[in-house]
Motif scaffolding. Structure first.
Motif, mmCIF file in Angstrom:
data_model
loop_
_atom_site.group_PDB
_atom_site.id
_atom_site.type_symbol
_atom_site.label_atom_id
_atom_site.label_comp_id
_atom_site.label_asym_id
_atom_site.label_seq_id
_atom_site.Cartn_x
_atom_site.Cartn_y
_atom_site.Cartn_z
ATOM 1 N N VAL A 78 59.643 44.061 47.420
ATOM 2 C CA VAL A 78 58.705 43.588 48.434
ATOM 3 C C VAL A 78 57.511 43.006 47.691
ATOM 4 C CG1 VAL A 78 57.246 44.196 50.383
ATOM 5 C CG2 VAL A 78 59.472 45.308 50.107
ATOM 6 N N LEU A 79 57.310 41.702 47.826
ATOM 7 C CA LEU A 79 56.280 41.006 47.059
ATOM 8 C C LEU A 79 54.875 41.199 47.658
ATOM 9 C CD1 LEU A 79 57.873 37.567 46.086
ATOM 10 C CD2 LEU A 79 57.314 39.478 44.571
ATOM 11 N N GLY A 80 53.890 40.653 46.937
ATOM 12 C CA GLY A 80 52.512 40.636 47.412
ATOM 13 C C GLY A 80 51.640 41.658 46.705
ATOM 14 N N HIS A 81 50.475 41.214 46.203
ATOM 15 C CA HIS A 81 49.634 42.146 45.451
ATOM 16 C C HIS A 81 48.144 41.958 45.691
ATOM 17 C CE1 HIS A 81 49.554 38.514 42.982
ATOM 18 N NE2 HIS A 81 48.430 38.959 42.479
ATOM 19 N N GLU A 82 47.741 40.967 46.482
ATOM 20 C CA GLU A 82 46.328 40.697 46.754
ATOM 21 C C GLU A 82 46.117 40.825 48.256
ATOM 22 O OE1 GLU A 82 44.012 37.002 45.256
ATOM 23 O OE2 GLU A 82 44.601 36.537 47.312
ATOM 24 N N ALA A 83 45.416 41.865 48.698
ATOM 25 C CA ALA A 83 45.413 42.106 50.137
ATOM 26 C C ALA A 83 44.260 42.993 50.582
ATOM 27 C CB ALA A 83 46.740 42.745 50.557
ATOM 28 N N ALA A 84 44.073 42.984 51.904
ATOM 29 C CA ALA A 84 43.123 43.878 52.555
ATOM 30 C C ALA A 84 43.756 44.393 53.840
ATOM 31 C CB ALA A 84 41.812 43.155 52.855
ATOM 32 N N GLY A 85 43.339 45.571 54.253
ATOM 33 C CA GLY A 85 43.897 46.140 55.474
ATOM 34 C C GLY A 85 43.128 47.354 55.936
ATOM 35 N N VAL A 86 43.760 48.094 56.829
ATOM 36 C CA VAL A 86 43.138 49.261 57.448
ATOM 37 C C VAL A 86 44.007 50.496 57.168
ATOM 38 C CG1 VAL A 86 42.348 50.309 59.599
ATOM 39 C CG2 VAL A 86 42.143 47.839 59.276
ATOM 40 N N VAL A 87 43.388 51.551 56.707
ATOM 41 C CA VAL A 87 44.113 52.799 56.429
ATOM 42 C C VAL A 87 44.565 53.419 57.747
ATOM 43 C CG1 VAL A 87 43.930 55.128 55.473
ATOM 44 C CG2 VAL A 87 42.856 53.201 54.287
ATOM 45 N N GLY A 95 52.265 47.837 42.584
ATOM 46 C CA GLY A 95 51.706 48.974 43.299
ATOM 47 C C GLY A 95 51.208 48.676 44.688
ATOM 48 N N VAL A 96 51.431 47.445 45.184
ATOM 49 C CA VAL A 96 50.861 47.057 46.474
ATOM 50 C C VAL A 96 51.940 46.667 47.480
ATOM 51 C CG1 VAL A 96 49.268 45.487 47.660
ATOM 52 C CG2 VAL A 96 48.699 46.350 45.381
ATOM 53 N N SER A 97 52.754 45.635 47.171
ATOM 54 C CA SER A 97 53.746 45.120 48.130
ATOM 55 C C SER A 97 53.089 44.772 49.458
ATOM 56 C CB SER A 97 54.881 46.136 48.323
ATOM 57 O OG SER A 97 55.703 46.185 47.177
ATOM 58 N N ALA A 98 52.208 43.782 49.393
ATOM 59 C CA ALA A 98 51.374 43.459 50.546
ATOM 60 C C ALA A 98 52.002 42.493 51.527
ATOM 61 C CB ALA A 98 50.042 42.865 50.058
#
Length: 380
Positions: free
Chosen positions: A68-77, A146-149
């Motif tokens: 699962v790709l993606g490593h630069e992100a923001a979100g909500v816990v 470590g992200v998979s955003a």
């Protein structure tokens, strides 16, 4: 606990473009387990498309697949695992691509970007606590840095996030996790650019343009921006670069030397090209420093005149994640953005839904895109 989530899965490395219409990157419904001890379940609100993702797709940065790709992100816990006492559901977070363990020698020395535990986990496609949280039946899906955003939800280590104020828009917060942290940090942390020193930035993607903004804010002059794409050169000029140069023009090194009075004090290679690194090094002055920021194919080699390191006192440095300490640097970047001194939002070129990812990577590979953002909640 397990939840269902859509996610962008890379099935194999080295698939040639165009990616639109291909089968190497597809959107799948997966199960997401966790969070386990020291981990967080995060709802992804914005995730940037970066050349580091593209480098995995084209095979120049080998990683285990399916992933699962993606490593630069923001979100909500949405949930915190056992042992997490300083982050709570509802917190807004920026996710960064080196999960700092907090205990290795590098972390203890204040260099979390060099965390040895995080680097080993990233290379293996797992979280620092071991394993992946994405699965379907008996098949597991590796985690990217470590992200998979590129997913509606993901599970990350506590050491991969920085809590940020809810007032920061997700499109701005996401870019803090890689592009801005890396480019800005290369100038401020790695190079330590001082007022009145000259700087040249090769490559004007999200990282390179962040380096331009940092050099301007540090008081460098002249600040020379180099790329092949006219729109990126125009954007660099509007962000404060004093001069812009077409990388395809003849006499590029001589042009930089003319503008900087004999060579730049600092050169930043933000492309990930061994050839561009050689050009950047050639464009520096006696006693000047070249900072390698882009990630080239591991098989590529540079040929530099070794005598200049001693005879001319020139320096070659590497900068990973901008030599950053995210917990320290991201709040500083936010304050600069709030003050209007760091217009991060101008790097944002497009929003897209899951089904637009393959075509967006074609746009990224073309060199035209700066920062396209996947918005997982957007319906395709």
């Amino acid at each position: 606990m397990s939840v269902a989530t859509r996610a962008a899965v890379l099935w194999r490395l080295g698939a040639p473009p165009p990616y639109a219409g291909g089968s190497a990157l597809t959107v799948e419904s997966l199960a997401l387990s966790g969070p386990e001890a020291g981990e967080l379940l995060v709802r992804v609100e914005a995730a940037g498309l970066c050349h580091s993702d593209l480098s995995v797709i084209n095979g120049s940065r080998p990683r285990p697949t399916p992933m699962v790709l993606g490593h630069e992100a923001a979100g909500v816990v949405e949930a915190a695992g056992p042992g997490v006492i300083d982050v709570a559901p509802g917190d807004h977070v920026v996710m960064t691509f080196v999960p700092s363990c907090g205990h290795c020698l590098e972390c203890a020395a204040g260099r979390p970007a060099m965390c040895t535990v995080g680097a080993a986990a990233n290379g293996a496609g797992v979280l620092v606590s071991g394993g992946t949280r994405f699965s379907r039946g008996d098949e597991e899906f590796a985690q990217h840095l470590g992200v998979s955003a590129f997913a509606e939800r993901t599970v990350v280590s506590r050491g991969s996030v920085v809590v940020v104020p809810p007032s920061v828009p997700f499109d701005v917060a996401a870019m803090l996790g890689c592009a801005v942290l890396t480019g800005f940090g290369a100038v401020v942390n790695t190079a330590g650019v001082r007022p009145g020193e000259s700087a040249v930035v090769f490559g004007l993607g999200g990282v390179g343009l962040s380096a331009v903004m940092a050099a301007v804010l540090a008081g460098a002059h002249p600040v020379v921006a180099v790329d092949t794409v006219p729109s990126k050169l125009s954007l660099a000029a509007s962000l404060g670069a004093s001069h812009v140069l077409d990388a395809t023009a003849d006499g590029l090194v001589d042009a930089v030397r003319d503008l900087t009075g004999g060579g730049a004090d600092h050169a930043f290679e933000c492309v990930g090209s061994a050839a561009v690194l050689e050009t950047a090094f050639a464009a520096t002055a006696r006693g000047g420093a070249t900072v390698a920021v882009g990630l080239p194919d591991p098989s590529h080699r540079s040929a530099l005149p070794a005598v200049t390191l001693t005879g001319e006192g020139r320096v070659l440095r590497g900068s990973y994640m901008g030599s950053a300490a995210p917990a320290r640097d991201i709040p500083r970047l936010i304050r600069l953005w709030e003050a209007g001194k760091l217009p991060i939002d101008r790097l944002h070129t497009a929003d897209l839904a899951f089904d637009g990812l393959p075509a967006a990577f074609d746009e990224l590979a073309s060199g035209r895109a700066v920062r396209q953002l996947l918005r997982p909640s957007t319906q395709a």
